[in-house]
Motif scaffolding. Structure first.
Motif, PDB file in Angstrom:
ATOM      1  N   SER A 121      -2.611  10.178   0.752  1.00 54.21           N
ATOM      2  CA  SER A 121      -3.682  10.494  -0.192  1.00 54.21           C
ATOM      3  C   SER A 121      -4.162  11.927   0.003  1.00 54.21           C
ATOM      4  O   SER A 121      -4.252  12.429   1.122  1.00 54.21           O
ATOM      5  CB  SER A 121      -4.856   9.524   0.006  1.00 54.21           C
ATOM      6  OG  SER A 121      -5.371   9.614   1.319  1.00 54.21           O
ATOM      7  N   TYR A 173       1.278   4.737 -11.898  1.00 56.37           N
ATOM      8  CA  TYR A 173       0.394   5.898 -11.799  1.00 56.37           C
ATOM      9  C   TYR A 173      -0.427   6.035 -13.068  1.00 56.37           C
ATOM     10  O   TYR A 173      -0.113   5.444 -14.112  1.00 56.37           O
ATOM     11  CB  TYR A 173       1.204   7.184 -11.582  1.00 56.37           C
ATOM     12  CG  TYR A 173       1.832   7.741 -12.845  1.00 56.37           C
ATOM     13  CD1 TYR A 173       1.260   8.829 -13.508  1.00 56.37           C
ATOM     14  CD2 TYR A 173       2.979   7.167 -13.402  1.00 56.37           C
ATOM     15  CE1 TYR A 173       1.824   9.338 -14.679  1.00 56.37           C
ATOM     16  CE2 TYR A 173       3.540   7.666 -14.555  1.00 56.37           C
ATOM     17  CZ  TYR A 173       2.971   8.751 -15.190  1.00 56.37           C
ATOM     18  OH  TYR A 173       3.517   9.247 -16.348  1.00 56.37           O
ATOM     19  N   ARG A 223      -0.482   3.533  -7.223  1.00 56.34           N
ATOM     20  CA  ARG A 223      -0.613   2.219  -6.576  1.00 56.34           C
ATOM     21  C   ARG A 223       0.744   1.526  -6.543  1.00 56.34           C
ATOM     22  O   ARG A 223       1.660   1.869  -7.299  1.00 56.34           O
ATOM     23  CB  ARG A 223      -1.640   1.342  -7.293  1.00 56.34           C
ATOM     24  CG  ARG A 223      -1.204   0.836  -8.660  1.00 56.34           C
ATOM     25  CD  ARG A 223      -2.280  -0.059  -9.270  1.00 56.34           C
ATOM     26  NE  ARG A 223      -1.828  -0.691 -10.510  1.00 56.34           N
ATOM     27  CZ  ARG A 223      -2.574  -1.517 -11.239  1.00 56.34           C
ATOM     28  NH1 ARG A 223      -3.823  -1.800 -10.851  1.00 56.34           N
ATOM     29  NH2 ARG A 223      -2.087  -2.072 -12.340  1.00 56.34           N
ATOM     30  N   GLU A 279       0.844  -1.184   0.000  1.00 50.72           N
ATOM     31  CA  GLU A 279       0.000   0.000   0.000  1.00 50.72           C
ATOM     32  C   GLU A 279       0.887   1.245   0.000  1.00 50.72           C
ATOM     33  O   GLU A 279       1.909   1.288   0.689  1.00 50.72           O
ATOM     34  CB  GLU A 279      -0.912   0.016   1.236  1.00 50.72           C
ATOM     35  CG  GLU A 279      -1.828  -1.201   1.335  1.00 50.72           C
ATOM     36  CD  GLU A 279      -2.547  -1.284   2.671  1.00 50.72           C
ATOM     37  OE1 GLU A 279      -2.206  -0.490   3.570  1.00 50.72           O
ATOM     38  OE2 GLU A 279      -3.440  -2.140   2.814  1.00 50.72           O
ATOM     39  N   GLU A 314      -3.601   9.030  -9.833  1.00 50.40           N
ATOM     40  CA  GLU A 314      -3.864   7.830  -9.038  1.00 50.40           C
ATOM     41  C   GLU A 314      -2.563   7.033  -8.932  1.00 50.40           C
ATOM     42  O   GLU A 314      -1.873   6.818  -9.935  1.00 50.40           O
ATOM     43  CB  GLU A 314      -4.952   7.005  -9.727  1.00 50.40           C
ATOM     44  CG  GLU A 314      -5.535   5.878  -8.892  1.00 50.40           C
ATOM     45  CD  GLU A 314      -6.730   5.211  -9.569  1.00 50.40           C
ATOM     46  OE1 GLU A 314      -7.301   4.294  -8.958  1.00 50.40           O
ATOM     47  OE2 GLU A 314      -7.091   5.609 -10.709  1.00 50.40           O
ATOM     48  N   TRP A 316      -2.069   1.429 -16.748  1.00 50.79           N
ATOM     49  CA  TRP A 316      -1.260   2.065 -15.717  1.00 50.79           C
ATOM     50  C   TRP A 316       0.154   2.273 -16.258  1.00 50.79           C
ATOM     51  O   TRP A 316       0.686   1.419 -16.987  1.00 50.79           O
ATOM     52  CB  TRP A 316      -1.208   1.205 -14.467  1.00 50.79           C
ATOM     53  CG  TRP A 316      -2.474   1.203 -13.684  1.00 50.79           C
ATOM     54  CD1 TRP A 316      -3.580   0.436 -13.907  1.00 50.79           C
ATOM     55  CD2 TRP A 316      -2.772   2.009 -12.540  1.00 50.79           C
ATOM     56  NE1 TRP A 316      -4.546   0.722 -12.978  1.00 50.79           N
ATOM     57  CE2 TRP A 316      -4.081   1.679 -12.120  1.00 50.79           C
ATOM     58  CE3 TRP A 316      -2.065   2.972 -11.836  1.00 50.79           C
ATOM     59  CZ2 TRP A 316      -4.687   2.274 -11.028  1.00 50.79           C
ATOM     60  CZ3 TRP A 316      -2.655   3.565 -10.746  1.00 50.79           C
ATOM     61  CH2 TRP A 316      -3.957   3.218 -10.347  1.00 50.79           C
ATOM     62  N   SER A 352      -5.428   1.768  -4.496  1.00 54.12           N
ATOM     63  CA  SER A 352      -4.768   2.953  -5.022  1.00 54.12           C
ATOM     64  C   SER A 352      -5.223   4.178  -4.252  1.00 54.12           C
ATOM     65  O   SER A 352      -6.278   4.179  -3.617  1.00 54.12           O
ATOM     66  CB  SER A 352      -5.077   3.134  -6.511  1.00 54.12           C
ATOM     67  OG  SER A 352      -6.474   3.304  -6.728  1.00 54.12           O
TER      68      SER A 352
END
Length: 638
Positions: free
Chosen positions: A272, A302, A348, A266, A346, A312, A364
């Motif tokens: 975030s 991203y 992840r 994570e 975004e 991605w 994400s």
């Protein structure tokens, strides 16, 4: 002659004496019926969300969208037609897809009325759309004579700050548990509003899914159907006004396979919702499931928020000695965002186990690139790395920076440490012109400069510093130095005396290879191992040395990779000579060095490389710098 009705496009043609009007495409895109508007994350912006129409009704895809903006109520088609086009967006998504666009360049605090029309390839247009109304951050729908217009304030209540660090996890019963860090607002936060996209891909900031009353900072949904869901959190004041963030958002896949995934990473840094900038932004992941022993790699990716693409992008590693994916802890890379557009993105981290099986549904988070007004700015300056981070008085703050050498640096400030309600902490890894420490200290190659930009140097309560070191070969010495890992401590430089002074007692985690200490001030810090000033504290162990009885407390056979094997001579001066004699005075073994690092080991062999016999011996230890000597008794039992 045939007549054209409505807003379709055609063309005149003729065949001999007959003229007619050719109708190419009379079907315009369908009316947009669910337009929603909300304040953007950057000043003077408004975010629009809606469901895409088709090129013909709700079939296919439109060709473009025209946006018109007014500061007075637009109540009919004539009003719309009288306005110039403010912005045109091309490449609409297929019918029924979620659309999201940002209107920028607006004045703060002004109410705007916004309408969107869609056009097909033949220039057929839909009619003025329906929308939502936003006033001072409160979102409520309105309807005007069968269609409604979007009114939005380009700024909101700036006294209320967003929460941060939103995370989401799937429980065994397919519920999603959300957790976040509290808002750092000095103004009282009355509630946290939880929003979601219902699995449709477009956030609904009109109707909250739930309202959570502080100090609670978590929420668990009901059991959900399988699918991908996005959740967002906003802070609300007692008067109901919310701050307008659209980036404290997490994406979670709900599925039974997600619950049983063997490894999961994570994103931990950046948190975030943060606004970031720079050419060396630390992107750090931590394991949520699994352990490092079963993880082969962590891949950082991203994509632009609101993108119609499902692809991605791998983040190019900007660090000199880095690669993406990261193969070992700490899992981080540096990301150069200086060439990317100011937008929401975004992020992840995709973990793969030792068999190469990747996490099928990594969570994400969303961050914003904002070069003009970042909360986190990180960049390379010469051989140094600088990180500027907003910190707050009302909450705990943890700043983490990945150094170019692959180690991790962290600074933790509890609530109340800083005097100002908010300020910026400047963290510099490997700062230039570090003062020399002299022969009494052995540098470990890790230095750190800390500055609060409000000018505060003395802290209201201690901050916690953690510095990692490298010992890749596990020989007990920091790689590339003579500093012993088990002797490391954090020191602060005192410019008044020109000396490095040890901070409060440092704790050493030799598994995590981290040294931690507390400090009541910010200045220049370094990681050092003290060198012995003389031979008064020399230790020799174990005595007797019994290498083969299977009990490590009695000693172990010598192994060059094991700093606790053989007979150990500890707390030596840097320049030392050890001579081992039998009780009759015969020299058995001798070692002289100017780089002892305070510690040497005897492998139990004589100068010919044969095992020394069982029995008693004398060790004469000399500090070759000043000629002082001490003698110790040792014994070997084979």
């Amino acid at each position: 002659m045939a007549l054209l009705h409505g807003r379709g496009q055609g063309g005149f043609a003729s065949e001999g004496p007959v003229s007619y009007y050719r109708l190419d495409d009379l079907t315009p895109p369908a009316l947009i019926r669910d337009l929603k508007a909300g304040p953007g994350i950057s000043s003077g912006t408004i975010v629009l969300n809606w469901t895409a129409p088709g090129g013909d009704g709700m079939s296919g895809a439109a060709s473009r969208y025209d946006v018109k903006v007014a500061t007075w109520p637009v109540i009919n088609q004539d009003d719309y037609d009288s306005l110039p086009v403010y912005s045109t967006w091309t490449a609409p998504r297929p019918a029924y897809s979620p659309e999201s666009h940002v209107v920028s360049g607006l004045a703060g605090g002004v109410t705007y009325y916004i309408a969107v029309l869609s056009f097909d390839a033949q220039n057929n247009a839909s009619y003025v759309t329906s929308a939502a109304n936003i006033v001072a951050g409160t979102v409520t729908p309105i309807a005007l004579s069968g269609w409604s217009v979007s009114a939005a304030a380009a700024s909101a209540d700036t006294a209320i700050l967003p929460p941060a660090d939103l995370k989401g996890g799937v429980l065994p019963d397919l519920k999603v548990k959300l957790e976040w860090s509290p808002s750092p607002s000095t103004k009282t936060v009355a509630a946290y509003s939880v929003y979601w996209d219902s699995g449709a891909g477009v956030m609904d900031y009109i109707t909250p899914l739930a309202s959570v009353v502080p100090p609670a900072t978590s929420y668990t949904t009901v059991s959900l159907s399988t699918g991908v869901y996005r959740f967002g959190i906003r802070s609300a004041a007692g008067n109901g006004i919310e701050e307008p963030n659209t980036s404290v958002v997490v994406s979670v896949k709900v599925d039974t396979v997600v619950v049983n995934v063997p490894v999961r990473a994570e994103i931990k840094v950046p948190q975030s919702g943060k606004r970031i900038a720079g050419n060396r932004v630390t992107v750090l992941a931590e394991l949520g499931t699994g352990s490092p022993s079963v993880v082969r790699q962590v891949l950082f990716q991203y994509r632009a928020a609101g993108s119609s693409s499902t692809v991605w992008n791998d983040i190019p590693a900007a660090g000199y000695n880095q690669s993406n994916p990261a193969a070992s802890q700490p899992y981080f890379i540096h990301w150069d965002v200086s060439g990317l557009s100011n937008w929401d993105y975004e992020l992840r981290a995709v973990a793969a186990n030792i068999y190469g099986q990747a996490d099928p549904a990594p969570p994400s988070i969303f961050v914003s690139i904002d070069a003009a007004n970042p909360q986190i700015e990180e960049k390379a300056v010469g051989s140094s790395q600088q990180k500027r981070t907003e910190v707050y008085n009302t909450v705990s703050n943890k700043v983490e920076l990945g150094a170019e050498n692959g180690t991790l640096i962290s600074v933790t400030l509890s609530a109340g440490v800083v005097t100002a309600a908010a300020t910026t902490l400047k963290t510099v890894s490997n700062p230039p012109s570090v003062p020399a420490a002299g022969s009494a200290l052995l540098p470990a190659g890790q230095n750190l400069g800390l500055t609060l930009e409000n000018g505060q140097t003395m802290l209201n309560s201690p901050a916690t510093l953690s510095l990692q070191y490298q010992d890749g070969d596990n020989d007990g010495l920091v790689d590339g130095t003579l500093a012993r890992a088990d002797k490391l401590a954090i020191y602060a430089y005192d410019p008044a005396s020109g000396q490095w002074r040890k901070e409060s007692a440092s704790s050493i985690d030799q598994i995590g290879k981290t040294v931690t200490a507390q400090t009541a001030h910010f200045s220049l810090f370094g990681l050092f191992a003290p060198a012995a000033a003389d031979l008064s504290d020399v230790l020799v162990y174990p005595v007797p040395w019994v290498p083969n009885d299977g009990n490590p407390d009695n000693g172990k056979p010598y192994n060059s990779a094991d700093p606790a094997s053989g007979i150990v001579f500890d707390n030596l001066t840097q320049s030392a000579r050890i001579q081992i004699y039998t009780i009759t005075g015969e020299l058995v073994w001798e070692k002289t060095t100017d780089t002892s690092s305070g510690k040497l080991q005897w492998d139990g062999k004589n100068n010919s490389g044969r095992n020394a016999a069982s029995g008693g011996y004398f060790a004469v230890i000399t500090d070759t710098a000043d000629g002082s000597k001490i003698t110790r008794k040792i014994a070997v039992v084979r």
